[in-house]
Motif scaffolding. Structure first.
Motif, PDB file in Angstrom:
ATOM      1  N   LYS A 229     -13.992  84.024 -29.809  1.00 35.54           N
ATOM      2  CA  LYS A 229     -15.336  84.364 -29.064  1.00 35.54           C
ATOM      3  C   LYS A 229     -15.668  85.649 -29.541  1.00 35.54           C
ATOM      4  O   LYS A 229     -17.106  86.077 -29.213  1.00 35.54           O
ATOM      5  CB  LYS A 229     -15.071  84.503 -27.625  1.00 35.54           C
ATOM      6  CG  LYS A 229     -14.134  85.722 -27.126  1.00 35.54           C
ATOM      7  CD  LYS A 229     -14.154  85.837 -25.623  1.00 35.54           C
ATOM      8  CE  LYS A 229     -13.132  87.045 -24.952  1.00 35.54           C
ATOM      9  NZ  LYS A 229     -13.173  87.111 -23.702  1.00 35.54           N
ATOM     10  N   TYR A 230     -15.126  86.282 -30.442  1.00 35.41           N
ATOM     11  CA  TYR A 230     -15.754  87.526 -31.130  1.00 35.41           C
ATOM     12  C   TYR A 230     -16.044  87.182 -32.491  1.00 35.41           C
ATOM     13  O   TYR A 230     -16.605  88.408 -33.273  1.00 35.41           O
ATOM     14  CB  TYR A 230     -14.558  88.812 -31.268  1.00 35.41           C
ATOM     15  CG  TYR A 230     -14.134  89.019 -29.826  1.00 35.41           C
ATOM     16  CD1 TYR A 230     -14.886  89.705 -28.856  1.00 35.41           C
ATOM     17  CD2 TYR A 230     -12.585  88.762 -29.458  1.00 35.41           C
ATOM     18  CE1 TYR A 230     -14.281  90.016 -27.667  1.00 35.41           C
ATOM     19  CE2 TYR A 230     -12.155  88.805 -28.111  1.00 35.41           C
ATOM     20  CZ  TYR A 230     -12.971  89.578 -27.045  1.00 35.41           C
ATOM     21  OH  TYR A 230     -12.637  89.821 -25.917  1.00 35.41           O
ATOM     22  N   THR A 231     -16.025  86.255 -33.077  1.00 36.68           N
ATOM     23  CA  THR A 231     -16.445  85.890 -34.392  1.00 36.68           C
ATOM     24  C   THR A 231     -17.592  84.949 -34.651  1.00 36.68           C
ATOM     25  O   THR A 231     -17.370  83.715 -33.712  1.00 36.68           O
ATOM     26  CB  THR A 231     -15.125  85.312 -35.178  1.00 36.68           C
ATOM     27  OG1 THR A 231     -14.227  86.579 -35.125  1.00 36.68           O
ATOM     28  CG2 THR A 231     -15.491  85.295 -36.831  1.00 36.68           C
ATOM     29  N   LEU A 232     -18.447  85.241 -35.277  1.00 36.61           N
ATOM     30  CA  LEU A 232     -19.366  84.076 -35.720  1.00 36.61           C
ATOM     31  C   LEU A 232     -19.345  83.714 -37.155  1.00 36.61           C
ATOM     32  O   LEU A 232     -19.179  84.440 -37.980  1.00 36.61           O
ATOM     33  CB  LEU A 232     -21.004  84.555 -35.580  1.00 36.61           C
ATOM     34  CG  LEU A 232     -21.335  84.827 -34.029  1.00 36.61           C
ATOM     35  CD1 LEU A 232     -22.639  85.186 -33.896  1.00 36.61           C
ATOM     36  CD2 LEU A 232     -21.373  83.279 -33.210  1.00 36.61           C
ATOM     37  N   MET A 233     -19.492  82.417 -37.645  1.00 41.04           N
ATOM     38  CA  MET A 233     -19.393  82.002 -38.836  1.00 41.04           C
ATOM     39  C   MET A 233     -20.553  81.115 -39.150  1.00 41.04           C
ATOM     40  O   MET A 233     -21.117  80.393 -38.695  1.00 41.04           O
ATOM     41  CB  MET A 233     -18.167  81.033 -39.060  1.00 41.04           C
ATOM     42  CG  MET A 233     -16.764  82.024 -39.112  1.00 41.04           C
ATOM     43  SD  MET A 233     -15.411  80.814 -39.307  1.00 41.04           S
ATOM     44  CE  MET A 233     -15.719  80.824 -40.965  1.00 41.04           C
ATOM     45  N   TYR A 234     -21.118  81.347 -40.516  1.00 38.96           N
ATOM     46  CA  TYR A 234     -22.256  80.703 -40.908  1.00 38.96           C
ATOM     47  C   TYR A 234     -21.969  80.032 -42.449  1.00 38.96           C
ATOM     48  O   TYR A 234     -21.307  80.669 -43.110  1.00 38.96           O
ATOM     49  CB  TYR A 234     -23.659  81.485 -40.891  1.00 38.96           C
ATOM     50  CG  TYR A 234     -23.805  81.833 -39.624  1.00 38.96           C
ATOM     51  CD1 TYR A 234     -24.915  81.004 -38.971  1.00 38.96           C
ATOM     52  CD2 TYR A 234     -23.517  82.949 -38.992  1.00 38.96           C
ATOM     53  CE1 TYR A 234     -25.225  81.353 -37.755  1.00 38.96           C
ATOM     54  CE2 TYR A 234     -23.890  83.280 -37.667  1.00 38.96           C
ATOM     55  CZ  TYR A 234     -24.918  82.421 -37.204  1.00 38.96           C
ATOM     56  OH  TYR A 234     -25.409  82.857 -35.635  1.00 38.96           O
TER      57      TYR A 234
ATOM     58  N   GLN B  72     -26.802  85.952 -37.962  1.00 42.67           N
ATOM     59  CA  GLN B  72     -27.357  84.850 -38.822  1.00 42.67           C
ATOM     60  C   GLN B  72     -28.294  85.657 -39.864  1.00 42.67           C
ATOM     61  O   GLN B  72     -28.006  85.245 -41.143  1.00 42.67           O
ATOM     62  CB  GLN B  72     -27.911  83.690 -38.045  1.00 42.67           C
ATOM     63  CG  GLN B  72     -28.621  82.534 -39.479  1.00 42.67           C
ATOM     64  CD  GLN B  72     -29.308  81.366 -38.432  1.00 42.67           C
ATOM     65  OE1 GLN B  72     -28.991  80.986 -37.490  1.00 42.67           O
ATOM     66  NE2 GLN B  72     -30.157  80.911 -39.481  1.00 42.67           N
ATOM     67  N   GLU B  73     -29.201  86.739 -39.405  1.00 47.43           N
ATOM     68  CA  GLU B  73     -29.975  87.290 -40.593  1.00 47.43           C
ATOM     69  C   GLU B  73     -28.995  88.104 -41.306  1.00 47.43           C
ATOM     70  O   GLU B  73     -29.270  88.221 -42.467  1.00 47.43           O
ATOM     71  CB  GLU B  73     -30.903  88.045 -39.743  1.00 47.43           C
ATOM     72  CG  GLU B  73     -31.806  88.727 -40.480  1.00 47.43           C
ATOM     73  CD  GLU B  73     -33.117  89.743 -39.840  1.00 47.43           C
ATOM     74  OE1 GLU B  73     -33.768  90.343 -40.287  1.00 47.43           O
ATOM     75  OE2 GLU B  73     -32.847  89.703 -38.589  1.00 47.43           O
ATOM     76  N   VAL B  74     -27.934  88.859 -40.734  1.00 47.29           N
ATOM     77  CA  VAL B  74     -26.942  89.558 -41.416  1.00 47.29           C
ATOM     78  C   VAL B  74     -26.388  88.562 -42.643  1.00 47.29           C
ATOM     79  O   VAL B  74     -26.222  89.078 -43.888  1.00 47.29           O
ATOM     80  CB  VAL B  74     -26.113  90.199 -40.564  1.00 47.29           C
ATOM     81  CG1 VAL B  74     -24.956  90.905 -41.717  1.00 47.29           C
ATOM     82  CG2 VAL B  74     -26.733  91.361 -39.609  1.00 47.29           C
ATOM     83  N   ALA B  75     -26.034  87.518 -42.250  1.00 47.03           N
ATOM     84  CA  ALA B  75     -25.316  86.374 -43.275  1.00 47.03           C
ATOM     85  C   ALA B  75     -26.181  85.980 -44.321  1.00 47.03           C
ATOM     86  O   ALA B  75     -26.053  86.011 -45.491  1.00 47.03           O
ATOM     87  CB  ALA B  75     -24.832  85.183 -42.285  1.00 47.03           C
TER      88      ALA B  75
END
Length: 207
Positions: A158-163, A92-95
């Motif tokens: 399971k390998y991806t996060l989205m914001y 989240q911080e990277v995003a």
């Protein structure tokens, strides 16, 4: 009475005597065959009825089992719940950092925001942005991030996060109007590459 075969009436009597027993025997033989045929067919009818009665009983159970399996499979689709909370916080911080780098723009240095965003991007995405820089609104001269909010988005990978990072910006347009509010929404996808969370893709929309 003695039969005289030279007489026509006597011939008819002889024919009747021979034909009637034959006819009676034929009727009896036909009736017996019909009874045997009926007796043989009855078990087949019972077997068929038995099969028909078995089919409705087995089909619903198979259908219900299939639906249960589909439900279990749909509930076990891998998603972001498999990623550690620590990783989510880092991603989240990277995003957020990437979104801010994108949101701070100066038309006098039109590619500077790409260089500022590169540390948060994967090598593939950085290469794509070098070849095809994102277009900014023609009337936009300068934008500066005033505030932002980040919202996690569920994903089936399971390998991806989205914001979804929503920026509140102050802008200057080509008419030199200052402090014009602008809201920009960035849907950001991140994956862990060589132990670091990097932006793999982004979808930008201005409100």
């Amino acid at each position: 009475m003695k039969l005289d075969l030279t007489k026509k009436s006597h011939k008819m009597i002889l024919f009747a005597l021979l034909a009637i027993p034959t006819l009676i025997m034929g009727i009896i033989w036909t009736a017996n065959n019909q009874d045997e045929a009926t007796t043989k067919e009855e078990p087949k009818t019972e077997k068929t009825e038995g099969k028909e009665s078995d089919t409705p009983d087995s089909s619903p159970s198979e259908l219900e089992l299939t639906e249960e399996q589909e439900q279990i499979e749909s509930e076990s689709i891998p998603g972001s719940e498999y990623i550690k909370e620590e990783d989510k916080a880092i991603a989240q911080e990277v995003a957020e950092n990437f979104a801010q780098a994108y949101g701070n723009y100066d038309s006098e240095k039109p590619l500077e925001f790409i260089q500022n965003a590169k540390p948060y991007m994967s090598e593939v995405m950085a290469h794509e942005w070098d070849k095809n820089p994102p277009r900014r609104p023609l009337a936009l001269v300068k934008s500066e991030v005033d505030s932002y909010e980040a919202y996690p988005i569920d994903t089936a990978d399971k390998y991806t996060l989205m914001y979804n990072v929503v920026l509140q910006q102050k802008t200057v347009n080509s008419l030199e109007d200052k402090d014009i509010p602008l809201e920009t929404s960035l849907i950001i996808a991140l994956k862990k590459t060589f132990g670091e969370w990097k932006v793999e893709g982004v979808n930008v929309s201005n409100g």
